[in-house]
Design a protein around this motif. Sequence first.
Motif, short mmCIF file in Angstrom:
data_model
loop_
_atom_site.label_atom_id
_atom_site.label_comp_id
_atom_site.label_asym_id
_atom_site.label_seq_id
_atom_site.Cartn_x
_atom_site.Cartn_y
_atom_site.Cartn_z
N TRP A 127 63.18 25.26 17.26
CA TRP A 127 61.74 25.15 17.10
C TRP A 127 61.30 25.46 15.67
O TRP A 127 60.38 24.84 15.14
N VAL A 128 61.94 26.41 15.04
CA VAL A 128 61.60 26.75 13.65
C VAL A 128 61.91 25.56 12.75
O VAL A 128 61.12 25.19 11.88
N VAL A 129 63.05 24.93 12.95
CA VAL A 129 63.43 23.78 12.13
C VAL A 129 62.48 22.62 12.37
O VAL A 129 62.02 21.96 11.42
N LEU A 130 62.15 22.34 13.62
CA LEU A 130 61.22 21.25 13.92
C LEU A 130 59.82 21.51 13.35
O LEU A 130 59.18 20.62 12.82
N THR A 131 59.36 22.75 13.45
CA THR A 131 58.05 23.10 12.90
C THR A 131 58.03 22.94 11.39
O THR A 131 57.07 22.43 10.81
N ALA A 132 59.08 23.39 10.73
CA ALA A 132 59.17 23.24 9.27
C ALA A 132 59.18 21.76 8.88
O ALA A 132 58.57 21.37 7.88
N LEU A 133 59.85 20.93 9.66
CA LEU A 133 59.89 19.51 9.39
C LEU A 133 58.50 18.88 9.53
O LEU A 133 58.08 18.09 8.67
N VAL A 134 57.78 19.25 10.57
CA VAL A 134 56.43 18.70 10.77
C VAL A 134 55.49 19.16 9.66
O VAL A 134 54.69 18.36 9.14
N VAL A 135 55.57 20.41 9.26
CA VAL A 135 54.71 20.92 8.19
C VAL A 135 55.05 20.22 6.87
O VAL A 135 54.15 19.81 6.12
N GLY A 136 56.33 20.06 6.58
CA GLY A 136 56.74 19.37 5.36
C GLY A 136 56.28 17.93 5.34
O GLY A 136 55.82 17.43 4.31
N LEU A 137 56.37 17.25 6.48
CA LEU A 137 55.92 15.87 6.56
C LEU A 137 54.41 15.79 6.35
O LEU A 137 53.92 14.88 5.67
N GLY A 138 53.67 16.73 6.91
CA GLY A 138 52.22 16.76 6.71
C GLY A 138 51.84 16.95 5.26
O GLY A 138 50.93 16.30 4.75
N ILE A 139 52.54 17.84 4.58
CA ILE A 139 52.27 18.07 3.16
C ILE A 139 52.58 16.82 2.34
O ILE A 139 51.84 16.46 1.42
N LEU A 140 53.67 16.16 2.68
CA LEU A 140 54.05 14.93 1.98
C LEU A 140 52.99 13.84 2.17
O LEU A 140 52.59 13.18 1.21
N VAL A 141 52.51 13.68 3.38
CA VAL A 141 51.48 12.67 3.66
C VAL A 141 50.20 13.01 2.92
O VAL A 141 49.55 12.12 2.33
N LEU A 142 49.81 14.27 2.91
CA LEU A 142 48.59 14.66 2.19
C LEU A 142 48.72 14.42 0.69
O LEU A 142 47.76 14.02 0.03
N ALA A 143 49.90 14.65 0.14
CA ALA A 143 50.12 14.42 -1.29
C ALA A 143 50.00 12.94 -1.62
O ALA A 143 49.39 12.56 -2.63
N ILE A 144 50.56 12.10 -0.77
CA ILE A 144 50.51 10.66 -1.01
C ILE A 144 49.09 10.13 -0.86
O ILE A 144 48.59 9.37 -1.70
N ILE A 145 48.41 10.53 0.20
CA ILE A 145 47.05 10.05 0.44
C ILE A 145 46.08 10.64 -0.58
O ILE A 145 45.13 9.99 -1.00
N GLY A 146 46.33 11.88 -1.01
CA GLY A 146 45.44 12.54 -1.95
C GLY A 146 45.34 11.81 -3.27
O GLY A 146 44.26 11.70 -3.85
N GLU A 147 46.46 11.30 -3.78
CA GLU A 147 46.44 10.58 -5.05
C GLU A 147 45.59 9.31 -4.94
O GLU A 147 44.80 9.00 -5.83
N GLY A 148 45.74 8.58 -3.86
CA GLY A 148 44.94 7.37 -3.66
C GLY A 148 43.47 7.68 -3.48
O GLY A 148 42.61 6.93 -3.94
#
Length: 61
Positions: free
Chosen positions: A20-41
Amino acid sequence: MLGMLKTFRADEDGAVTVDWVVLTALVVGLGILVLAIIGEGTVALSEKISSQLSAQTIATY
């Protein structure tokens, strides 16, 4: 002592927590990545809108 080691080896309660810790870290990391990509646009689009609005003139009668 050997019985305790066998019981410890067969116990999988901690493994679920690690999963669960690994899955949660993956979801949080993916969310940060999506926000970074969308934020620039979003910043680029808002700058275009700002320049377009500031170039408009208001007609006064």
